[in-house]
Design an enzyme around this catalytic site. Structure first.
Site, PDB file in Angstrom:
ATOM      1  N   ARG A  95       0.834  -1.212   0.000  1.00  0.00           N
ATOM      2  CA  ARG A  95       0.000   0.000   0.000  1.00  0.00           C
ATOM      3  C   ARG A  95       0.865   1.258   0.000  1.00  0.00           C
ATOM      4  NH1 ARG A  95      -2.068   0.804   4.746  1.00  0.00           N
ATOM      5  NH2 ARG A  95      -3.235  -1.141   4.806  1.00  0.00           N
TER       6      ARG A  95
ATOM      7  N   ASP B 178      -1.005  21.983  -9.875  1.00  0.00           N
ATOM      8  CA  ASP B 178      -1.428  20.839 -10.680  1.00  0.00           C
ATOM      9  C   ASP B 178      -0.845  21.038 -12.085  1.00  0.00           C
ATOM     10  OD1 ASP B 178      -2.805  19.092 -12.402  1.00  0.00           O
ATOM     11  OD2 ASP B 178      -4.531  18.989 -11.051  1.00  0.00           O
TER      12      ASP B 178
ATOM     13  N   LYS C 225      -3.549  11.268 -17.723  1.00  0.00           N
ATOM     14  CA  LYS C 225      -3.536  12.057 -18.970  1.00  0.00           C
ATOM     15  C   LYS C 225      -2.230  11.847 -19.725  1.00  0.00           C
ATOM     16  CE  LYS C 225      -7.201  13.583 -16.838  1.00  0.00           C
ATOM     17  NZ  LYS C 225      -8.301  12.651 -16.719  1.00  0.00           N
TER      18      LYS C 225
ATOM     19  N   TYR D 245     -10.238  21.716 -12.427  1.00  0.00           N
ATOM     20  CA  TYR D 245     -11.010  20.551 -12.853  1.00  0.00           C
ATOM     21  C   TYR D 245     -12.212  20.402 -11.915  1.00  0.00           C
ATOM     22  CZ  TYR D 245     -12.299  15.628 -13.067  1.00  0.00           C
ATOM     23  OH  TYR D 245     -13.003  14.464 -13.127  1.00  0.00           O
TER      24      TYR D 245
HETATM   25  C1  4LM Z   1     -10.980  15.861 -17.515  1.00  0.00           C
HETATM   26  N1  4LM Z   1      -9.591  15.598 -15.575  1.00  0.00           N
HETATM   27  O1  4LM Z   1     -10.737  17.073 -17.449  1.00  0.00           O
HETATM   28  P1  4LM Z   1      -8.013  11.680 -12.212  1.00  0.00           P
HETATM   29  N2  4LM Z   1      -6.272  17.442 -12.324  1.00  0.00           N
HETATM   30  C2  4LM Z   1      -6.613  17.849 -13.565  1.00  0.00           C
HETATM   31  C3  4LM Z   1      -7.536  17.097 -14.314  1.00  0.00           C
HETATM   32  O2  4LM Z   1      -7.847  17.515 -15.540  1.00  0.00           O
HETATM   33  C4  4LM Z   1      -8.089  15.920 -13.752  1.00  0.00           C
HETATM   34  C5  4LM Z   1      -7.705  15.546 -12.461  1.00  0.00           C
HETATM   35  C6  4LM Z   1      -6.781  16.328 -11.780  1.00  0.00           C
HETATM   36  C7  4LM Z   1     -10.567  15.023 -16.361  1.00  0.00           C
HETATM   37  C8  4LM Z   1     -11.128  13.809 -16.070  1.00  0.00           C
HETATM   38  C9  4LM Z   1     -12.348  13.254 -16.639  1.00  0.00           C
HETATM   39  C10 4LM Z   1      -6.041  19.106 -14.106  1.00  0.00           C
HETATM   40  C11 4LM Z   1      -9.072  15.146 -14.483  1.00  0.00           C
HETATM   41  C12 4LM Z   1      -8.231  14.299 -11.801  1.00  0.00           C
HETATM   42  O3  4LM Z   1      -9.116  11.597 -13.191  1.00  0.00           O
HETATM   43  O4  4LM Z   1      -8.449  11.410 -10.820  1.00  0.00           O
HETATM   44  O5  4LM Z   1      -6.794  10.885 -12.617  1.00  0.00           O
HETATM   45  O6  4LM Z   1      -7.486  13.210 -12.234  1.00  0.00           O
HETATM   46  O7  4LM Z   1     -11.508  15.362 -18.514  1.00  0.00           O
END
Ligand code: 4LM
Length: 400
Positions: A64, A189, A214, A117
């Site tokens: 973990r 981020d 991503k 986001y």
């Molecule tokens: C989207 N984004 O935008 P996880 N930080 C940023 C993001 O764009 C995202 C996350 C964190 C999208 C998801 C559906 C700048 C997510 C969150 O999805 O938990 O890996 O990341 O399309």
């Protein structure tokens, strides 16, 4: 690979993305790092196990918190972001929440940018206040509003740049200077830019978080997150945030897939950026397009800042059609190769409608206040031949 490789020269970004923290000689000559698919690790003796638990002996205890495949990935990501240490976790949301829940407690304050986001915004504004944490949004494109939002209780300052979904660019150095004076840590981020195009830690930020789902993964096949920062803080986030607060571990198999993705990160970011520039210019010149936001366009409000802060402009474009949301939805339905899907950073070009999808958790008033219009569409430019992306858009634009 040793740092003394060839006349003490530090290897370049792409070389480190392929070799850093892994020597095949340590793993029976295996060219690619093995996947240690194990949940627990045997102790040499009872005493050795107890010493590891006390932190007096190095080694692996339980998957973990640490696994050898994960360690290679964490060291490689820390190196690419130019930070001291890294932590791989189960998603981008896990990266942000593990950091926040480790570093913030009742009575603390955090200042965040308006535009994030959707689920990050929901987490910060709906979950954290439940634990007695005060969350203050500000417009980070105007650093003076950040100064005004800071208080003696502010522990963290958090933003995305470029921000999701409208690619607003925030001045990392300016915000970091303001936050530092107030004694707050800056967490950025860096999902949209990746370390291939922007390294916030070299510009004054303290920590970086990523949705590695991503560009870092790069192939639309994993959900993953990464944190990079000072070694002592990362240790704290691993030992509290990951071990007993969120428990959001990344599987060794997904660590392997991310390591594979990172090998081509620089190459892919170059292609994403080149193609996005061509598409942004085409959209800007199109009579049916009302507005285009892309940091590489001279018309972009923070073009000079983006040029200074990033070595490339990335693959995300947001735009609005003259006919507003209704025409935008129609355009999405007329596309053929370009895929209607959330997420970004994949080989496939993706399109989505933030107001009803990734940013639906913002209320309509919040969206208006935070610069996310109902007619905004977001394109994640993929790695296909750019002429095919253009022709699909051209066809769909003709049909709206
Ligand atoms: C989207 N984004 O935008 P996880 N930080 C940023 C993001 O764009 C995202 C996350 C964190 C999208 C998801 C559906 C700048 C997510 C969150 O999805 O938990 O890996 O990341 O399309």
């Amino acid at each position: 690979m040793s740092q003394s490789h060839r006349r003490n020269r530090k290897p370049g970004f792409s070389t480190r993305a392929i070799h850093h923290a892994y020597d095949p000689a340590d793993q029976l000559g295996a060219l690619t790092p093995p996947i240690y698919m194990t949940s627990t690790f045997a102790f040499e003796s009872a005493e050795a196990g107890a010493e590891m638990f006390k932190g007096e002996r190095p080694g692996y205890i339980y998957g973990r918190t640490k696994n050898p495949t994960q360690t290679i990935l964490e060291e490689r990501m820390a190196d690419l972001e130019e930070g001291e240490a890294g932590l791989a976790v189960g998603s981008g949301m896990a990266a942000t929440s593990s950091v926040m829940l480790t570093l913030l407690g009742k009575g603390d304050e955090i200042v965040i940018d308006h535009t994030l986001y959707g689920n990050t915004f929901a987490y910060l504004t709906q979950a954290l206040p439940r634990f007695g944490i005060t969350v203050t949004p500000a417009d980070f494109t105007r650093p003076e509003t950040v100064s005004a939002a800071l208080s003696a209780k502010t522990k963290l300052v958090f933003f995305e740049t470029p921000a999701n979904p409208n690619v607003r660019v925030i001045d990392i150095a300016a915000i970091s200077k303001i936050a530092k004076k107030a004694g707050a840590l800056v967490v950025v981020d860096n999902t949209f830019a990746t370390p291939a195009l922007q390294r916030p830690l070299t510009q004054g930020a303290d920590m970086v978080v990523h949705s590695a789902t991503k560009y870092l993964g790069g192939h639309g096949d994993i959900i993953a997150g990464v944190v990079v920062g000072p070694a002592d803080t990362i240790k704290e986030v691993r030992q509290a945030g990951l071990r007993w607060i969120t428990g959001a571990t990344l599987s060794p198999f997904n660590c392997f897939l991310m390591l594979r993705g990172i090998k081509t990160l620089s190459l892919r970011m170059g292609r994403h950026s080149d193609s996005a520039m061509v598409v942004a210019k085409m959209l800007e010149a199109h009579p049916k397009v009302a507005s285009v936001s892309y940091p590489g366009l001279e018309s972009f409000p923070q073009y000079e800042l983006a040029k200074r802060q990033m070595s490339g402009f990335g693959g995300l474009i947001s735009f609005e059609l003259n006919g507003g949301m209704e025409q935008g939805m129609l355009l999405m339905n007329k596309l053929d190769m370009i895929t209607r899907a959330v997420s970004l950073g994949d080989a496939e070009t993706l399109i989505q409608h933030p107001a009803s999808m990734t940013h639906a958790v913002y209320g309509p008033e919040e969206r208006a206040k935070h610069g996310i219009s109902d007619s905004l569409l977001r394109l994640s430019i993929g790695l296909e031949d750019v002429d095919d992306i253009l022709s699909d858009l051209d066809y769909a634009l003709a049909a709206v």
